[in-house]
Design a protein around this motif. Structure first.
Motif: not given
Length: 371
Positions: A59-64, A123-130, A341-351
């Motif tokens: 619902l939040n559009g988070d990565y993964g 572009k990658t960050l925007a696709s997940y609302n960042y 960008a994808e690697m950062l989103l993974e870290l934000i989501n607990g990776g």
């Protein structure tokens, strides 16, 4: 209750509760369940047979989250009438949806190579609302803990460090100690909260040197960047690996240390040719130095590639429109920007932090002449 009234009643069953609606008129439609009782995130999760965390991330559009799962959750939420509690959402997240893009605060010419990454990161960050905001970091009077202060002050969810700092710069110590999600480029810094993504600099320099050797050159100069940078040392290793493999001597393959600027390439090329007049090719550790050298040498009557072959490094898009089109080792900026960008989103989501190393490619251009 009379039998007649019972006949006009309608019942709606929702989990453990039964709602009875009495009416003297025919009931045409029923409202969504979410309009009758508050539907929670847990209700949506049970409906989809998914965990609450997965539903929340969808619902939040988070990565993964897989696209199929995201669609399933959104359709279920709409059908059930789920309305998110935005205030609660912000309290749970406790972070903004802002990402810091960090650059060195200087007039350093080599930064265009990093600016080519920005569209792909955004572009990658925007696709997940960042969203991304750019911060500049002072290089010479940087204070320990400054990076952590920047992230806390703006309540940033994480950062991507684009600029390459000298290997002993204190910013790398801060990255090792802090627990904010971070991704660094062209550095080996790796922790639980910090990932790095690098071009295989050793292989890139090897490819450039090998190309000159395969074109018949045996007297090859190398103009490198400052020795204090990790990428400079790796490019020197690749150059030496190729020359040693071809049994070329150190005397036949002199190395000059420069500064990654066009003027530095210009000055180094003239010094190199003055001390080694039999040189037939020069490998520059970035395109700006190569371009600066080519322009300056042409004014002195030394033409490329007629009199001297030149190859650069970075693969800047302007190199293809240079005269002559510059041979270069091409860094895959689109892939690096997206992956960072994808690697950062993974870290934000607990990776956890990890390393990715990408192999560059060779653009032959017209600045190298076989002999």
């Amino acid at each position: 209750m009379t039998s007649k009234l019972r006949e006009r009643s309608r019942k709606i069953h929702c989990k453990k509760f039964t709602f009875v609606i009495y009416s003297n008129q025919k009931l045409q439609t029923f409202p969504k369940l979410g309009e009758i009782m508050k539907i929670s995130l847990k209700d949506v999760a049970l409906h989809c047979n998914l965990s609450i965390s997965t539903v929340s991330r969808a619902l939040n559009g988070d990565y993964g989250v897989k696209n199929k799962t995201r669609v399933q959750v959104l359709e279920a939420a709409n059908a059930l009438g789920y309305v998110p509690n935005l205030a609660a959402k912000e309290l749970v997240r406790q972070k903004s949806e802002l990402i810091g893009i960090l650059l060195e605060d200087s007039d350093f010419e080599a930064r265009p190579a990093f600016f080519e990454l920005l569209p792909y990161i955004n572009k990658t960050l925007a696709s997940y609302n960042y969203r991304a905001i750019i911060y500049t970091i002072r290089s010479h009077n940087y204070s320990r803990g400054e990076l952590n202060d920047i992230l806390n002050f703006r309540n940033l969810s994480g950062c991507i460090l684009l600029s390459v700092f000298r290997a002993d710069h204190p910013i790398y110590e801060d990255l090792k100690e802090m627990n904010h999600p971070a991704v660094v480029l062209e550095s080996s810094t790796l922790t639980r909260f910090c990932s790095n993504i690098n071009t295989d600099e050793n292989m890139g320099a090897y490819m450039a040197t090998r190309y000159l050797i395969d074109c018949g050159h045996r007297r090859i100069g190398f103009v490198n960047g400052p020795e204090c940078f990790e990428i400079s040392r790796e490019r020197l290793e690749g150059f030496r690996r190729a020359t040693e493999e071809a049994h070329l001597t150190v005397e036949d393959t002199p190395v000059f240390w420069s500064d990654y600027t066009g003027n530095g390439g210009n000055e180094s090329a003239h010094q190199l040719l003055h001390l080694n007049p039999t040189i037939t090719a020069i490998f520059f550790a970035n395109d700006l130095m190569a371009m600066g050298a080519i322009s300056s040498l042409a004014e002195k009557g030394v033409l490329v590639p007629e009199h001297l072959s030149v190859i650069g490094y970075d693969g800047l898009f302007v190199g293809k429109y240079y005269n002559p089109p510059l041979a270069s080792i091409v860094i895959d900026n689109p892939a690096i920007g997206i992956k960072a960008a994808e690697m950062l989103l993974e870290l934000i989501n607990g990776g956890s932090g990890k390393t990715i190393r990408l192999t560059p490619s060779l653009f032959k251009g017209n600045s190298v002449k076989p002999i």
